[in-house]
Design a protein around this motif. Structure first.
Motif, PDB file in Angstrom:
ATOM      1  N   MET A 127       0.843  -1.204   0.000  1.00 52.46           N
ATOM      2  CA  MET A 127       0.000   0.000   0.000  1.00 52.46           C
ATOM      3  C   MET A 127       0.871   1.244   0.000  1.00 52.46           C
ATOM      4  N   PRO A 128       0.570   2.181  -0.892  1.00 49.08           N
ATOM      5  CA  PRO A 128       1.392   3.390  -1.003  1.00 49.08           C
ATOM      6  C   PRO A 128       1.498   4.112   0.322  1.00 49.08           C
ATOM      7  N   LYS A 129       2.687   4.642   0.630  1.00 49.89           N
ATOM      8  CA  LYS A 129       2.874   5.392   1.863  1.00 49.89           C
ATOM      9  C   LYS A 129       2.647   6.881   1.630  1.00 49.89           C
ATOM     10  N   GLN A 130       2.475   7.260   0.395  1.00 49.21           N
ATOM     11  CA  GLN A 130       2.296   8.668   0.050  1.00 49.21           C
ATOM     12  C   GLN A 130       1.204   8.768  -1.013  1.00 49.21           C
ATOM     13  N   PRO A 131       0.557   9.940  -1.122  1.00 45.94           N
ATOM     14  CA  PRO A 131      -0.422  10.132  -2.203  1.00 45.94           C
ATOM     15  C   PRO A 131       0.261  10.052  -3.572  1.00 45.94           C
ATOM     16  N   LEU A 132      -0.525   9.848  -4.607  1.00 49.10           N
ATOM     17  CA  LEU A 132       0.050   9.790  -5.956  1.00 49.10           C
ATOM     18  C   LEU A 132       0.828  11.070  -6.243  1.00 49.10           C
ATOM     19  N   ILE A 133       0.203  12.205  -6.013  1.00 51.18           N
ATOM     20  CA  ILE A 133       0.876  13.488  -6.220  1.00 51.18           C
ATOM     21  C   ILE A 133       1.028  14.192  -4.881  1.00 51.18           C
ATOM     22  N   VAL A 134       2.274  14.483  -4.534  1.00 50.28           N
ATOM     23  CA  VAL A 134       2.560  15.275  -3.335  1.00 50.28           C
ATOM     24  C   VAL A 134       3.069  16.631  -3.811  1.00 50.28           C
ATOM     25  N   GLY A 135       2.492  17.710  -3.345  1.00 48.57           N
ATOM     26  CA  GLY A 135       2.967  19.035  -3.731  1.00 48.57           C
ATOM     27  C   GLY A 135       2.837  19.281  -5.226  1.00 48.57           C
ATOM     28  N   ASN A 136       3.856  19.885  -5.819  1.00 46.79           N
ATOM     29  CA  ASN A 136       3.813  20.257  -7.230  1.00 46.79           C
ATOM     30  C   ASN A 136       4.348  19.150  -8.130  1.00 46.79           C
ATOM     31  N   PRO A 137       3.541  18.675  -9.079  1.00 52.64           N
ATOM     32  CA  PRO A 137       3.998  17.620  -9.982  1.00 52.64           C
ATOM     33  C   PRO A 137       4.659  18.184 -11.241  1.00 52.64           C
ATOM     34  N   VAL A 138       5.518  17.351 -11.830  1.00 55.77           N
ATOM     35  CA  VAL A 138       6.120  17.644 -13.135  1.00 55.77           C
ATOM     36  C   VAL A 138       6.050  16.361 -13.948  1.00 55.77           C
ATOM     37  N   LEU A 139       5.646  16.485 -15.193  1.00 51.61           N
ATOM     38  CA  LEU A 139       5.673  15.331 -16.098  1.00 51.61           C
ATOM     39  C   LEU A 139       7.030  15.300 -16.796  1.00 51.61           C
ATOM     40  N   VAL A 140       7.706  14.154 -16.729  1.00 51.15           N
ATOM     41  CA  VAL A 140       9.050  14.040 -17.288  1.00 51.15           C
ATOM     42  C   VAL A 140       9.050  13.004 -18.409  1.00 51.15           C
ATOM     43  N   VAL A 141       9.241  13.475 -19.628  1.00 46.95           N
ATOM     44  CA  VAL A 141       9.223  12.612 -20.797  1.00 46.95           C
ATOM     45  C   VAL A 141      10.669  12.244 -21.120  1.00 46.95           C
ATOM     46  N   VAL A 142      11.013  10.976 -20.905  1.00 49.76           N
ATOM     47  CA  VAL A 142      12.407  10.563 -21.008  1.00 49.76           C
ATOM     48  C   VAL A 142      12.704   9.941 -22.378  1.00 49.76           C
ATOM     49  N   ASP A 143      13.474  10.645 -23.170  1.00 52.91           N
ATOM     50  CA  ASP A 143      14.051  10.080 -24.388  1.00 52.91           C
ATOM     51  C   ASP A 143      13.029   9.438 -25.310  1.00 52.91           C
ATOM     52  N   MET A 144      11.881  10.090 -25.533  1.00 56.67           N
ATOM     53  CA  MET A 144      10.935   9.550 -26.498  1.00 56.67           C
ATOM     54  C   MET A 144      11.347  10.045 -27.886  1.00 56.67           C
ATOM     55  N   GLN A 145      12.336   9.333 -28.416  1.00 56.24           N
ATOM     56  CA  GLN A 145      12.948   9.718 -29.681  1.00 56.24           C
ATOM     57  C   GLN A 145      12.536   8.748 -30.787  1.00 56.24           C
ATOM     58  N   GLU A 146      12.739   9.173 -32.011  1.00 57.30           N
ATOM     59  CA  GLU A 146      12.266   8.367 -33.133  1.00 57.30           C
ATOM     60  C   GLU A 146      12.918   6.984 -33.193  1.00 57.30           C
ATOM     61  N   GLY A 147      14.091   6.864 -32.605  1.00 58.04           N
ATOM     62  CA  GLY A 147      14.766   5.572 -32.584  1.00 58.04           C
ATOM     63  C   GLY A 147      13.999   4.504 -31.821  1.00 58.04           C
ATOM     64  N   GLY A 148      13.035   4.930 -31.010  1.00 63.67           N
ATOM     65  CA  GLY A 148      12.233   3.969 -30.260  1.00 63.67           C
ATOM     66  C   GLY A 148      11.435   3.040 -31.150  1.00 63.67           C
ATOM     67  N   ALA A 149      11.248   3.442 -32.401  1.00 65.10           N
ATOM     68  CA  ALA A 149      10.514   2.600 -33.346  1.00 65.10           C
ATOM     69  C   ALA A 149      11.450   1.787 -34.229  1.00 65.10           C
ATOM     70  N   MET A 150      12.735   1.915 -34.007  1.00 60.92           N
ATOM     71  CA  MET A 150      13.707   1.224 -34.856  1.00 60.92           C
ATOM     72  C   MET A 150      14.201  -0.054 -34.183  1.00 60.92           C
ATOM     73  N   SER A 151      14.831  -0.895 -34.977  1.00 64.46           N
ATOM     74  CA  SER A 151      15.432  -2.112 -34.439  1.00 64.46           C
ATOM     75  C   SER A 151      16.707  -1.749 -33.681  1.00 64.46           C
ATOM     76  N   ALA A 152      17.151  -2.686 -32.850  1.00 64.73           N
ATOM     77  CA  ALA A 152      18.386  -2.471 -32.098  1.00 64.73           C
ATOM     78  C   ALA A 152      19.562  -2.251 -33.048  1.00 64.73           C
ATOM     79  N   ASP A 153      19.533  -2.922 -34.175  1.00 67.66           N
ATOM     80  CA  ASP A 153      20.619  -2.743 -35.143  1.00 67.66           C
ATOM     81  C   ASP A 153      20.667  -1.310 -35.661  1.00 67.66           C
ATOM     82  N   GLU A 154      19.490  -0.756 -35.907  1.00 67.49           N
ATOM     83  CA  GLU A 154      19.436   0.608 -36.435  1.00 67.49           C
ATOM     84  C   GLU A 154      19.710   1.656 -35.368  1.00 67.49           C
ATOM     85  N   ALA A 155      19.071   1.484 -34.193  1.00 66.21           N
ATOM     86  CA  ALA A 155      19.107   2.538 -33.169  1.00 66.21           C
ATOM     87  C   ALA A 155      20.236   2.344 -32.170  1.00 66.21           C
ATOM     88  N   GLY A 156      20.833   1.152 -32.164  1.00 65.67           N
ATOM     89  CA  GLY A 156      21.913   0.895 -31.229  1.00 65.67           C
ATOM     90  C   GLY A 156      21.422   0.393 -29.884  1.00 65.67           C
TER      91      GLY A 156
END
Lengths: 219, 219, 219, 219
Positions: free
Chosen positions: B1-30
């Motif tokens: 059971m969570p010990k804290q609410p989902l959002i405490v204080g001020n939230p920020v949405l953090v989008v991590v590395d959603m780059q076009e390579g995410g749709a490529m194969s490992a060979d292409e994108a590394g």
């Protein structure tokens, strides 16, 4: 296949949080841990003796929190309970795995408040002073303190190894997963105690880092 | 059971590395990545729209390496091949997941050279400016950049959440293991897109962080 | 008498905030600065040309703040007014002192939000990639950004030099005092443009740092 | 005219390197220092008593270097000689200016290896734990450790004050110049012992930071 030799440049043995609580239950120590603590301590003793013999510097980390709780950060929001409190049973380093700060061999005792040995400590200062290149990690927990110390070292350009039979996780699943994650970062990171002992034997005795370094102008 | 609410204080949405390579194969994108990139992008679009509607600031991370390789550190010693090279195919952010830097909504574009968003970036400066408390992470890879950004945020006392159906790992095993590791750190960290959308809807519109902050003496 | 040679190991030329605002009044640019900007730019051009000829890597810092003011921190609580705002007149780098990011010579453009070049930037990552040992600082202000970058570099074990006739302070008193403070930290830190030009001429052409570094395993 | 009140939010008193060497000659202690150490100690005692009475947390810094010299970095390349060596005369904190770590009042002892209290220490962890906003600096040297701690705090968005009659520089010129530099950063930073004593008296007794913080979920 490893992309780098086991030891690149100057190695340092890093003993992570090998504290007496490692032999206690999760209820007592606040942290769950796999059985096998005594065997890990015994292997760590052998690695420590070998490091000392080969002139490899050793850093001993100890996680300690003040009784007031002021420095716990968010560490009590997850699985772990109150742990590693100053003055409490279980917080002391294992008696056979403590630094000898008076001898010529470079040994360091660093208290930390977070999981990673790089956060809020002098670790990076010490490593630069030692001109360290390769960090060899033992202790616990491979899925928490060892893993995040590894990740931070990796991201600071160190070569990092983890001794698979000298670390013990919070569960077998998390133990295995963390080792796999470290191997993902540096292929060949996973090493056994025997491999490290052999590598230490192959070093040419006490390293350059043992030299006196107080000359100032000549440094 | 969570010990804290989902959002405490001020939230920020953090989008991590959603780059076009995410749709490529490992060979292409590394970098190897689980299938489902298009679905994750679609969910991220909905989360982004909801953040904008609720006045939640958004940080867009983009991993970029110089063609000379000077800033790769040890990143090529492991499983990943050359990846996210400036000017190469796949390095650009997904076209629908890019910051609007000209509007009133606080959006930030931060290029990083390492896995963790805290290393070698202005992330902490931005978060302090926003008086951020809770970080909500989406993108990739949950077992690498998302995990180490989470761990660093956790160790800097932020409340952190990871949106389980809006991240995609380098393999199913490592995906699951990393989510489990984050949940170990903060119980209740694992959340779904729907839960976040609901939480954003419950916020009272644009936050205090939208206010002009150039007054100096009054800050 | 200097305790160390002018250049120890690998040098890097660091151009600190040589922006168009350096030629503006304090009212216009928000920051007071001694006269002589044009002469400093001319000397910087010669140092840049010499660095390029000798294969010495160059880092160009640019202080930039977002128009929202979100990243000013406490910078408006003192003598400085609003300064270096993105898109405003005076924020651009001097036209003759900009990095050529496309050539073989290693040049870097780093935007910073604080005075010290080490805070909230990738500077340390770049310096490690270059295996840099000695930083040669020019630009402004010697009593603010140059001084605090110097102090941070010093505390990270770099050898640091400041080119006394290629920096301009917020006042003559603070200019002189800051140079004195840097000389206190490293005797012989204060150097002239001519001394640096001579030293660059004495180097053996493009350094090892120019080599391609994308091989991975061999690094 | 100050742009901010003397105390904004939660204050912390920071005692910087008030060690016994402050009463020694430069030849003995390795560091030059203005006369007046005894008077500064006496003022510090009064400030410490007032902080304790008002519930203001206190951090005591102590600069210490290992006898091997491994952690001196570049500190011997300038004016200072070997200083603050562990176990040497002069390295101990002044007897009347030591933390009481056993009481209810929050006091902290932090050993540092560099000038700035933020480098290689847990200072930032402690400050976050205390929810500190304003740092009040006393001790030495205003032109070295105090100045660079001030600059780092300033760049981390803290409000910072320096008590002008409770710091002593390496020379009168450098003392004055450093105070001027800090005042440049935050107008009104320069304050006297009497002003601080008055401000502490105006606080409403022990702060919220004294509360037990071990409850975990409720934090």
């Amino acid at each position: 296949m490893p992309k780098q030799p086991l030891i690149v440049g100057n190695p340092v043995l890093v003993v992570v949080d090998m504290q007496e609580g490692g032999a206690m239950s999760a209820d007592e120590a606040g942290i769950p841990v796999m059985p096998g603590h005594a065997e890990r301590v015994e292997r760590a003793e052998r690695l420590l003796a070998a490091a000392r013999g080969a002139g490899v510097p050793v850093v001993f980390f100890q996680e300690v929190h003040r009784p007031s709780g002021i420095d716990f950060g968010r560490e009590l929001d997850g699985t772990e309970g109150v742990h590693c409190v100053e003055g409490h049973s279980g917080t002391d380093l294992e008696p056979t795995l403590r630094p000898d700060l008076t001898g010529a061999h470079p040994e360091f005792h660093i208290v930390k408040r977070r999981y990673s040995g790089f956060i809020g400590t002098e670790f990076d200062i010490v490593l630069r002073g030692l001109k360290a290149d390769t960090l060899i990690l033992i202790g616990g927990l491979p899925d928490v303190c060892v893993h995040y110390t590894f990740a931070d070292a990796h991201q600071r350009d160190y070569y990092v190894r983890v001794v698979t039979d000298c670390v013990g996780g919070s569960s077998q699943y998390r133990h295995d997963a963390a080792l796999d994650a470290m191997e993902y970062l540096q292929t060949g990171a996973m090493r056994t105690t025997e491999e490290i002992l052999t590598a230490f034997r192959g070093l040419n005795g006490p390293l350059d880092t043992n030299r006196p370094v107080l000359e100032g102008a000549s440094r």
